[in-house]
Design a protein around this motif. Structure first.
Motif, PDB file in Angstrom:
ATOM      1  N   ILE A 147      -5.893   4.623  -4.386  1.00  0.00           N
ATOM      2  CA  ILE A 147      -5.964   3.431  -3.220  1.00  0.00           C
ATOM      3  C   ILE A 147      -6.391   4.514  -1.898  1.00  0.00           C
ATOM      4  O   ILE A 147      -5.711   5.696  -2.236  1.00  0.00           O
ATOM      5  N   GLY A 148      -6.491   4.660  -0.725  1.00  0.00           N
ATOM      6  CA  GLY A 148      -6.243   4.542   0.391  1.00  0.00           C
ATOM      7  C   GLY A 148      -7.882   5.826   0.163  1.00  0.00           C
ATOM      8  O   GLY A 148      -7.776   7.057   1.782  1.00  0.00           O
ATOM      9  N   LEU A 195      -0.356   8.008   3.142  1.00  0.00           N
ATOM     10  CA  LEU A 195      -0.650   6.838   3.868  1.00  0.00           C
ATOM     11  C   LEU A 195       0.043   5.378   4.397  1.00  0.00           C
ATOM     12  O   LEU A 195      -0.089   5.077   5.485  1.00  0.00           O
ATOM     13  N   GLY A 196       1.174   5.330   4.051  1.00  0.00           N
ATOM     14  CA  GLY A 196       2.536   4.547   4.364  1.00  0.00           C
ATOM     15  C   GLY A 196       2.311   2.566   4.710  1.00  0.00           C
ATOM     16  O   GLY A 196       1.218   2.794   3.568  1.00  0.00           O
ATOM     17  N   LEU A 197       3.399   1.964   4.902  1.00  0.00           N
ATOM     18  CA  LEU A 197       3.117   1.067   4.036  1.00  0.00           C
ATOM     19  C   LEU A 197       1.851  -0.309   4.397  1.00  0.00           C
ATOM     20  O   LEU A 197       1.926  -1.279   3.945  1.00  0.00           O
ATOM     21  N   LYS A 198       1.495   0.231   5.921  1.00  0.00           N
ATOM     22  CA  LYS A 198       0.551  -0.772   6.434  1.00  0.00           C
ATOM     23  C   LYS A 198      -0.174  -0.315   5.517  1.00  0.00           C
ATOM     24  O   LYS A 198      -1.357  -0.966   5.406  1.00  0.00           O
ATOM     25  N   SER A 250      -4.856  -2.418   1.251  1.00  0.00           N
ATOM     26  CA  SER A 250      -5.286  -2.016  -0.192  1.00  0.00           C
ATOM     27  C   SER A 250      -5.700  -2.804  -1.442  1.00  0.00           C
ATOM     28  O   SER A 250      -4.478  -3.589  -1.399  1.00  0.00           O
ATOM     29  N   LYS A 251      -6.929  -3.158  -1.550  1.00  0.00           N
ATOM     30  CA  LYS A 251      -7.472  -4.924  -2.331  1.00  0.00           C
ATOM     31  C   LYS A 251      -6.880  -4.081  -4.056  1.00  0.00           C
ATOM     32  O   LYS A 251      -6.121  -5.197  -4.932  1.00  0.00           O
ATOM     33  N   ILE A 264      -2.019   6.577  -6.417  1.00  0.00           N
ATOM     34  CA  ILE A 264      -1.713   6.853  -5.231  1.00  0.00           C
ATOM     35  C   ILE A 264      -2.260   8.827  -4.807  1.00  0.00           C
ATOM     36  O   ILE A 264      -1.781   9.408  -5.982  1.00  0.00           O
ATOM     37  N   PRO A 265      -2.741   8.660  -3.483  1.00  0.00           N
ATOM     38  CA  PRO A 265      -2.756  10.538  -3.753  1.00  0.00           C
ATOM     39  C   PRO A 265      -1.989  11.022  -3.024  1.00  0.00           C
ATOM     40  O   PRO A 265      -1.401  11.690  -3.625  1.00  0.00           O
TER      41      PRO A 265
END
Length: 432
Positions: A415-416, A216-219, A224-225, A351-352
């Motif tokens: 997330i993501g 995913l990375g920081l951005k 993500s809510k 987190i994936p």
């Protein structure tokens, strides 16, 4: 044989040393205040100062963990903060102590991002709650050791020698880490059977990315809510944790008239009790999560329940019996530490990719510690204005109640991932 528990032990002792060094100043605060001739407000600034750069370093350190790995970054971190603790012993006044505390904060910013990534790499999903609770329990045993051991050292040999001893312990841990720690794929002391168990079960129950999907990375994490909601709940628990860490010894001395040594003993009791109960809650949480889709945020129920337990701190101003007060402190601190540990597990559930784990934990730690940095300052201001600690406890209780609500209703989404159930496998209990 569960040799992976040696890694759990290294993580536990890492956070214990981290918090011994953090609490050294609180234990020695009376001697330092007198020697440096500083006010309660200035002491509050010193007590919170290690968080100032710590906050800004967390996300960069998390990104470094995900790029360079846990072994190198953890070694660098404890080396830097141990040097800073050693330099604190040579401080000659407020500003020189402030500089060493800032340096200590930079070094300590590596611990939770790197530790969280180690948990994702080494721990079967069915043990995640227990292992994370053990990792975070070091943040309770450390203050307990500091309250007992450093109080004796400060009382007998002065505050400077206490900082020297604290630094030496960090250097011993650094040597052990460099000698023994490797990834499970490379650890020669791990049996083939246990290695296969770790590698085959560490991702069960997780919303896994497809083979061609990048991390995913920081951005993406910041969009993500769920990350923001977990960050808020994390902050509510961290605020109260730092209230205990920085002002509990002073409260027992000022409000209850205890001596330095007796306040050290009474400070240790809640920390020791919370460490044991927190690990127990982690084990119970693992059993409760067995067979459930962890990628659907089921662990948020554990977080919310723990935060509600912590709201017992709200009642401290209305209590007189020191035994009841200590029981209240113990249960409240238990709730805080269990909530923080469950949040760390929740992040790894949602987190994936483990390649994002260090950065994601750094994000929630950064936001959470923005609350933490306020605890010693706000409490110091309240004490200066009211000449008592009561409103400091009330503020913490209100935050904890809000955190429980946010955790229950806003931290359920992966997330993501577009859908919570995408690429999810049910988490079994690990076989041994």
């Amino acid at each position: 044989m569960r040799r992976r528990y040696w890694v759990y032990g290294l993580l536990f002792s890492l956070t214990a040393i981290n918090y011994i060094d953090r609490m050294a100043l609180a234990i020695a605060s009376n001697q330092i205040t007198q020697e440096f001739d500083i006010s309660p407000f200035m002491l509050g600034l010193l007590l919170s100062s290690f968080l100032w750069l710590y906050l800004f370093a967390l996300i960069p350190m998390g990104m470094l963990v995900d790029r360079y790995g846990t072994r190198l970054v953890n070694a660098w971190g404890i080396g830097v903060w141990s040097v800073a603790t050693l330099l604190s012993a040579t401080s000659g006044g407020f500003f020189s102590m402030l500089i060493t505390r800032l340096l200590m904060g930079v070094g300590e910013s590596t611990s939770y991002p790197a530790g969280g990534r180690v948990l994702r790499e080494w721990v079967p999903a069915g043990e995640r709650g227990m292992a994370t609770s053990l990792f975070h329990a070091g943040s309770l045993i450390g203050p307990a050791i500091a309250a007992l051991g450093l109080s004796i050292i400060v009382n007998s040999y002065g505050w400077r020698f206490a900082f020297v001893i604290a630094a030496a312990v960090g250097f011993v841990w650094l040597a052990a880490w460099l000698i023994w720690f490797r990834q499970p794929e490379l650890a020669h002391w791990l049996s083939p059977e246990e290695r296969d168990l770790i590698l085959s079960t560490r991702d069960t129950g997780i919303a896994l990315p497809s083979a061609n999907e990048p991390k995913l990375g920081l951005k993406a994490l910041l969009r993500s809510k769920t990350i923001w909601a977990i960050t808020f709940t994390h902050g509510c628990a961290v605020y109260t944790t730092y209230l205990f860490l920085t002002w509990l010894p002073g409260y027992l001395q000022a409000e209850k008239g205890l001596t330095l040594l007796k306040s050290g003993l009474y400070t240790a009791i809640p920390y020791l009790g919370a460490a044991i109960l927190g690990i127990f809650i982690g084990m119970v949480g693992d059993r409760a999560m067995a067979g459930k889709s962890l990628g659907g945020g089921q662990r948020r129920v554990v977080v919310a329940a723990c935060l509600l337990m912590s709201t017992l701190i709200f009642f401290v101003p209305f209590l007189d019996d020191i035994r009841v007060i200590l029981a209240c402190f113990t249960l409240s601190l238990t709730g805080c530490t269990a909530a923080v540990a469950a949040n760390l597990s929740l992040i790894n559930d949602l987190i994936p990719s483990k390649e994002d784990s260090g950065t994601a934990i750094a994000v929630i730690s950064t936001g959470g510690n923005f609350f933490g940095i306020g605890a010693p300052i706000v409490t110091g201001y309240v004490i200066s204005m009211t000449h008592q600690y009561h409103y400091g406890f009330v503020i913490a209780g209100v935050l904890l109640a809000l955190g429980a609500l946010v955790s229950m209703f806003l931290t359920r989404n992966s997330i993501g991932q577009a859908k919570e159930t995408d690429h999810v496998r049910v988490a079994p209990r690990p076989s041994h």
